[in-house]
Design an enzyme around this catalytic site. Structure first.
Site, short mmCIF file in Angstrom:
data_model
loop_
_atom_site.label_atom_id
_atom_site.label_comp_id
_atom_site.label_asym_id
_atom_site.label_seq_id
_atom_site.Cartn_x
_atom_site.Cartn_y
_atom_site.Cartn_z
N SER A 87 1.51 -9.70 -0.68
CA SER A 87 1.35 -8.15 -0.41
C SER A 87 1.28 -7.52 0.70
CB SER A 87 -0.02 -8.09 -1.19
OG SER A 87 -1.16 -9.00 -0.58
N LYS B 15 0.77 -1.35 -0.01
CA LYS B 15 -0.19 -0.12 -0.01
C LYS B 15 0.86 1.27 0.08
CE LYS B 15 -4.24 -1.57 0.28
NZ LYS B 15 -5.49 -0.87 -0.58
#
Length: 417
Positions: A305, A56
């Site tokens: 991720s 992110k």
């Protein structure tokens, strides 16, 4: 004629220059033990090594660096219960930009405090992200703040797309990219980037089976959406208006994985690849575990991720996997009560090479004769075959073993010894 995409390959290239030096260029490394597990050649992109342990940061930095001077002075606002919140807060502080994060009131305290620790003002509102998003928009309008959406924003999508740029620079011969899908920002950005470099590359998105939002959006079906999932980072009920057209056009398939597969993938990352992956971060590996034959003979790139997983949850997952593999097993033994019984059981288990983890025994169950006793014993074994051997040995000794779930072993009326 289709509408132009929200981002282009040029936007991703520009984002790469903008974020350089502000986020880690994470390694893409071979994963031999994961490859052995799945029968597929796997390389893992370690986005869990970013400062806030998530990809992110890429989108957050690109968005923050794209702001005008007036916008920077006014500040930004985001709604998130996790990685997006920490990424925006962390880099906003680095750039001297005031940040407000709206989080659901149900957000775990540790995440709230971690976000505050990054210098952000935290507003707790509503029980769901949808309610938090409404509050974030209201505050943004009232205070003239720039709203940073977690996925439905061109700058966010372009920033996330830099993952694929790096992966294909490091391994140009990748055949497939398998990427987690929630609202679609990571998948859309990487699809645009990857297709520009390798038009023939296969792109597979992975979502939690409890949240098949993209599958519903793509095929028009009405699968149920919702429920407690280990992959809360991709537990999104509404897909992005900007991400959907890109994914529909560029992504070959969306795969849904169930909770057991996600647990297996989290455990495999920890025990075989020696890295932490949260549920959403392990979704790509879960897809390979679901259909390994689909990828046989091909080189697959996975994106770990995120790595923000509670250590207690990780411990529970690893214990459950040991149970599934038959390496932790519990037996209920029923026999007559006599002196030296526990010593006999312990000696028998030791002779069979079992490691005793827990023992409890009771005389109070009504299905046991008045002079009888039950003993619940949980042992560590070498695997399912070893467990069966131990069970057979207990049966030959007249102990009438019955397999039970370890969490059922200690029932009311029993006393741990």
């Amino acid at each position: 004629m289709s509408e132009p995409a929200a981002i282009t390959p040029h936007d991703v290239e520009a984002a790469a220059g903008r974020i350089a030096g502000h986020v880690l260029r994470t390694p893409l490394v071979p994963a031999p033990r994961l490859s052995e597990l799945t029968g597929v050649e796997i390389l893992v992109k370690h986005e869990n090594m970013q400062a806030t342990a998530s990809f992110k940061e890429r989108g957050a930095v690109n968005k923050l660096k794209s702001l005008g001077e007036g916008e920077r002075r006014s500040g930004v606002i985001a709604m998130s219960a996790g990685n997006h919140a920490q990424a925006v807060a962390y880099h906003a502080r680095r750039f001297g930009i005031p940040a407000t994060i709206v989080m659901p009131e149900t957000t775990p305290l540790v995440k709230v405090e971690n976000t505050r620790a990054q210098g952000a003002r935290v507003v707790l509102h509503g029980e769901t992200l949808y309610e938090s998003a409404e509050e974030a928009r209201a505050i943004a309008t009232a205070e003239r703040l720039v709203l940073i959406h977690p996925y439905d924003d061109p700058a966010i999508m372009a920033g996330q797309g830099t993952v694929a740029l790096e992966m294909l620079a490091d391994a140009p011969d990748l055949d497939v990219l398998v990427i987690p899908v929630g609202g679609g920002g990571l998948m859309a950005g990487n699809a645009v980037a990857a297709r520009a470099i390798r038009p023939d590359i296969e792109l597979v998105g992975v979502e939690a089976a409890l949240y098949p939002s993209f599958l519903n959006a793509l095929d028009g079906k009405d699968r149920p959406v919702g429920g407690p999932t280990l992959a809360e980072g991709i537990a999104v009920k509404t897909v992005g208006a900007l991400t959907l057209p890109i994914i529909r056009r560029l992504v070959g398939d969306i795969v849904a994985v169930d909770e057991a597969l996600i647990e297996r993938a989290v455990n495999a990352y920890a025990s075989l690849h020696h890295t932490l992956a949260e549920g959403a971060g392990a979704a790509g590996l879960a897809a390979l575990l679901k259909e390994p034959g689909r990828y046989a003979g091909r080189k697959v790139g996975l994106v770990a991720s995120g790595g923000n997983i509670d250590t207690r949850l990780l411990a529970a997952i690893m214990l459950r996997e040991l149970e599934r593999d038959g390496r932790i097993v519990s037996f209920r033994l029923t026999t007559s009560d006599r002196p030296g019984l526990l010593g006999k059981v312990a000696g028998l288990l030791g002779a069979e090479g079992a490691n005793i983890l827990e023992v409890s025994h009771s005389r109070l169950f009504l299905d046991v004769p008045a002079k009888g006793v039950t003993i619940d014993v949980t042992v560590e074994t070498r695997g399912e075959s070893h467990s069966r051997t131990i069970e057979e040995a207990l049966a030959r000794s007249g102990l009438a073993p019955r397999r039970i779930q370890p969490h059922d072993a200690a029932e009311p009326g029993s006393a741990a010894l």
